[in-house]
Design a protein around this motif. Structure first.
Motif, PDB file in Angstrom:
ATOM      1  N   PRO A 169       3.525  15.570  -2.173  1.00 54.21           N
ATOM      2  CA  PRO A 169       3.667  16.517  -1.079  1.00 54.21           C
ATOM      3  C   PRO A 169       2.843  16.095   0.134  1.00 54.21           C
ATOM      4  O   PRO A 169       1.878  15.343   0.002  1.00 54.21           O
ATOM      5  CB  PRO A 169       3.084  17.804  -1.693  1.00 54.21           C
ATOM      6  N   VAL A 170       3.258  16.592   1.277  1.00 54.07           N
ATOM      7  CA  VAL A 170       2.542  16.312   2.518  1.00 54.07           C
ATOM      8  C   VAL A 170       1.369  17.293   2.612  1.00 54.07           C
ATOM      9  O   VAL A 170       1.519  18.472   2.299  1.00 54.07           O
ATOM     10  CB  VAL A 170       3.507  16.517   3.706  1.00 54.07           C
ATOM     11  N   ARG A 171       0.226  16.787   3.016  1.00 51.76           N
ATOM     12  CA  ARG A 171      -0.920  17.695   3.171  1.00 51.76           C
ATOM     13  C   ARG A 171      -0.822  18.398   4.529  1.00 51.76           C
ATOM     14  O   ARG A 171      -0.676  17.759   5.576  1.00 51.76           O
ATOM     15  CB  ARG A 171      -2.222  16.907   3.072  1.00 51.76           C
ATOM     16  N   ILE A 172      -0.894  19.717   4.475  1.00 54.62           N
ATOM     17  CA  ILE A 172      -0.799  20.542   5.689  1.00 54.62           C
ATOM     18  C   ILE A 172      -2.195  21.136   5.898  1.00 54.62           C
ATOM     19  O   ILE A 172      -2.662  21.937   5.087  1.00 54.62           O
ATOM     20  CB  ILE A 172       0.207  21.710   5.487  1.00 54.62           C
ATOM     21  N   GLN A 173      -2.859  20.755   6.971  1.00 53.24           N
ATOM     22  CA  GLN A 173      -4.271  21.132   7.099  1.00 53.24           C
ATOM     23  C   GLN A 173      -4.519  22.639   7.143  1.00 53.24           C
ATOM     24  O   GLN A 173      -5.530  23.106   6.641  1.00 53.24           O
ATOM     25  CB  GLN A 173      -4.871  20.455   8.334  1.00 53.24           C
TER      26      GLN A 173
ATOM     27  N   LEU B 144      11.027  11.671  11.736  1.00 54.25           N
ATOM     28  CA  LEU B 144      10.538  10.523  10.964  1.00 54.25           C
ATOM     29  C   LEU B 144      11.614  10.026  10.003  1.00 54.25           C
ATOM     30  O   LEU B 144      11.772   8.826   9.791  1.00 54.25           O
ATOM     31  CB  LEU B 144       9.262  10.895  10.194  1.00 54.25           C
ATOM     32  N   THR B 145      12.373  10.963   9.437  1.00 58.39           N
ATOM     33  CA  THR B 145      13.459  10.578   8.533  1.00 58.39           C
ATOM     34  C   THR B 145      14.526   9.827   9.318  1.00 58.39           C
ATOM     35  O   THR B 145      15.040   8.800   8.883  1.00 58.39           O
ATOM     36  CB  THR B 145      14.068  11.843   7.884  1.00 58.39           C
ATOM     37  N   TRP B 146      14.831  10.349  10.504  1.00 58.03           N
ATOM     38  CA  TRP B 146      15.823   9.696  11.365  1.00 58.03           C
ATOM     39  C   TRP B 146      15.406   8.253  11.695  1.00 58.03           C
ATOM     40  O   TRP B 146      16.236   7.344  11.727  1.00 58.03           O
ATOM     41  CB  TRP B 146      15.986  10.529  12.649  1.00 58.03           C
ATOM     42  N   LEU B 147      14.088   8.067  11.892  1.00 53.61           N
ATOM     43  CA  LEU B 147      13.592   6.714  12.188  1.00 53.61           C
ATOM     44  C   LEU B 147      13.709   5.790  10.984  1.00 53.61           C
ATOM     45  O   LEU B 147      13.513   4.590  11.089  1.00 53.61           O
ATOM     46  CB  LEU B 147      12.110   6.778  12.580  1.00 53.61           C
ATOM     47  N   GLY B 148      13.977   6.391   9.819  1.00 54.02           N
ATOM     48  CA  GLY B 148      14.153   5.576   8.613  1.00 54.02           C
ATOM     49  C   GLY B 148      12.889   5.474   7.773  1.00 54.02           C
ATOM     50  O   GLY B 148      12.787   4.611   6.908  1.00 54.02           O
ATOM     51  N   LEU B 149      11.926   6.351   8.054  1.00 50.62           N
ATOM     52  CA  LEU B 149      10.666   6.275   7.305  1.00 50.62           C
ATOM     53  C   LEU B 149      10.706   7.102   6.034  1.00 50.62           C
ATOM     54  O   LEU B 149      11.420   8.109   5.956  1.00 50.62           O
ATOM     55  CB  LEU B 149       9.512   6.750   8.197  1.00 50.62           C
ATOM     56  N   GLN B 150       9.921   6.671   5.068  1.00 57.33           N
ATOM     57  CA  GLN B 150       9.775   7.424   3.819  1.00 57.33           C
ATOM     58  C   GLN B 150       8.297   7.543   3.542  1.00 57.33           C
ATOM     59  O   GLN B 150       7.541   6.599   3.808  1.00 57.33           O
ATOM     60  CB  GLN B 150      10.412   6.656   2.669  1.00 57.33           C
ATOM     61  N   TRP B 151       7.902   8.676   3.041  1.00 59.01           N
ATOM     62  CA  TRP B 151       6.475   8.892   2.774  1.00 59.01           C
ATOM     63  C   TRP B 151       6.329   9.703   1.498  1.00 59.01           C
ATOM     64  O   TRP B 151       7.286  10.302   1.021  1.00 59.01           O
ATOM     65  CB  TRP B 151       5.810   9.585   3.970  1.00 59.01           C
TER      66      TRP B 151
ATOM     67  N   GLY C  61       0.817  -1.208   0.000  1.00 55.83           N
ATOM     68  CA  GLY C  61       0.000   0.000   0.000  1.00 55.83           C
ATOM     69  C   GLY C  61       0.848   1.254   0.000  1.00 55.83           C
ATOM     70  O   GLY C  61       2.071   1.194  -0.140  1.00 55.83           O
ATOM     71  N   ARG C  62       0.187   2.386   0.156  1.00 56.58           N
ATOM     72  CA  ARG C  62       0.882   3.682   0.183  1.00 56.58           C
ATOM     73  C   ARG C  62       0.888   4.215   1.607  1.00 56.58           C
ATOM     74  O   ARG C  62      -0.029   3.954   2.381  1.00 56.58           O
ATOM     75  CB  ARG C  62       0.159   4.663  -0.750  1.00 56.58           C
ATOM     76  N   PHE C  63       1.915   4.983   1.925  1.00 54.64           N
ATOM     77  CA  PHE C  63       2.042   5.553   3.272  1.00 54.64           C
ATOM     78  C   PHE C  63       2.179   7.067   3.167  1.00 54.64           C
ATOM     79  O   PHE C  63       3.083   7.572   2.503  1.00 54.64           O
ATOM     80  CB  PHE C  63       3.263   4.935   3.975  1.00 54.64           C
ATOM     81  N   LEU C  64       1.254   7.779   3.780  1.00 58.73           N
ATOM     82  CA  LEU C  64       1.271   9.242   3.746  1.00 58.73           C
ATOM     83  C   LEU C  64       1.514   9.803   5.151  1.00 58.73           C
ATOM     84  O   LEU C  64       1.197   9.150   6.145  1.00 58.73           O
ATOM     85  CB  LEU C  64      -0.082   9.798   3.272  1.00 58.73           C
ATOM     86  N   VAL C  65       2.039  10.996   5.192  1.00 59.72           N
ATOM     87  CA  VAL C  65       2.130  11.752   6.448  1.00 59.72           C
ATOM     88  C   VAL C  65       1.274  12.993   6.240  1.00 59.72           C
ATOM     89  O   VAL C  65       1.271  13.575   5.153  1.00 59.72           O
ATOM     90  CB  VAL C  65       3.588  12.144   6.758  1.00 59.72           C
TER      91      VAL C  65
END
Ligand code: GLU
Length: 265
Positions: A72-76, A62-69, A36-40
């Motif tokens: 663009p990120v949605r900013i409410q 989150l980058t330090w934890l090794g995550l990738q997303w 699936g897809r992973f969004l932040v």
């Protein structure tokens, strides 16, 4: 079939701690398991508490934890008009009403029932205002928030909230409207979040029904435990990731502690 979509949706009013790390890692792992897809998503509709430097810090952690997303990120906070438009739809269908009470007035006429946040149910004073009175006060510019008319909604599960405020004064939105608007707009199929938010899910499902939005699958995870299944001490659970990092903890240590070692995400 389209791919499942998961999201991690922090509010930038504090630094991420281990509980957030667990939720983010779990979402990313569940997404990876089903291709699936992973969004932040940044949930910063509470402008009094949100801070831009914390948004940057969230991405760093989150980058330090090794995550990738996905980008663009949605900013409410960039989408208030979309939330306001859903609020207006709710008003047009009579599902919400403006409430002009101050906090003190609302408390003074509260019902002897508590909602899941420990707040007493609103007594309904403003639900009884005539349309002429409501229009007059709105035209006059009286400050108001918006409450859901729970009796009218007739929803047993969400009734635990009473006529809760779903849009705050000055803002015209709230966490609740923004979250259901965005989950639908982003095509989120799986909402994976902590047990602490579980009571809000009934309210979110009600808003989805009223607004004709799809209801994703919900999974509420336990609040964090260590790899052996023991609850973490409160102080450790609320220590920020950057504090742990400064003390020499590695991302690998955190993954291991939270039961994600060897995980691909
Ligand atoms: N923004 C919420 C929080 O940080 C989480 C909302 C959600 O996952 O639906 O507590």
């Amino acid at each position: 079939m389209s791919r499942p979509i998961f999201r991690f949706a922090p509010s930038p009013n504090g630094h991420l701690h281990l509980g957030h790390a667990f939720s983010a890692l779990l979402n990313a792992r569940m997404a990876a398991e089903v291709a699936g897809r992973f969004l932040v998503r940044i949930e910063d509709t509470d402008e009094t508490r949100s801070r831009q430097e914390l948004v940057t810090a969230i991405f760093e952690d989150l980058t330090w934890l090794g995550l990738q997303w996905e980008q663009p990120v949605r900013i409410q906070s960039e989408h208030f008009p979309e939330y306001q438009s859903n609020l207006h739809r709710l008003w047009n269908m009579g599902a919400v009403y403006p409430c002009f009470c101050s906090r003190k007035e609302a408390l003074g006429k509260a019902l002897p029932i508590q909602d899941p946040d420990g707040q007493p149910h609103y007594g309904g004073t403003c639900r009884l205002l005539s349309p002429a009175e409501v229009n007059g006060r709105i035209l006059r510019g009286d400050t108001h928030g918006w409450r859901i008319d729970m009796e009218r909604a007739g929803d047993d599960a969400a009734a635990i909230w009473g006529d809760t405020m779903i849009a705050k004064r000055h803002v015209g939105s709230s966490y609740h409207i923004a979250v259901v608007t965005d989950d639908a707009l982003q095509g989120i199929t799986h909402v994976v979040r902590g047990m602490d938010i579980e009571p809000s899910t009934a309210l979110h499902k009600l808003l989805q029904r009223l607004l004709g939005l799809p209801t994703p699958h919900y999974h509420h995870h336990e609040l964090i435990r260590d790899a052996a299944g023991n609850k973490l001490s409160k102080s450790l659970a609320s220590t920020s990731l950057r504090e742990l990092r400064q003390k020499g903890t590695t991302a690998g240590d955190i993954r291991e502690r939270l039961g994600f070692s060897g995980s691909e995400v």
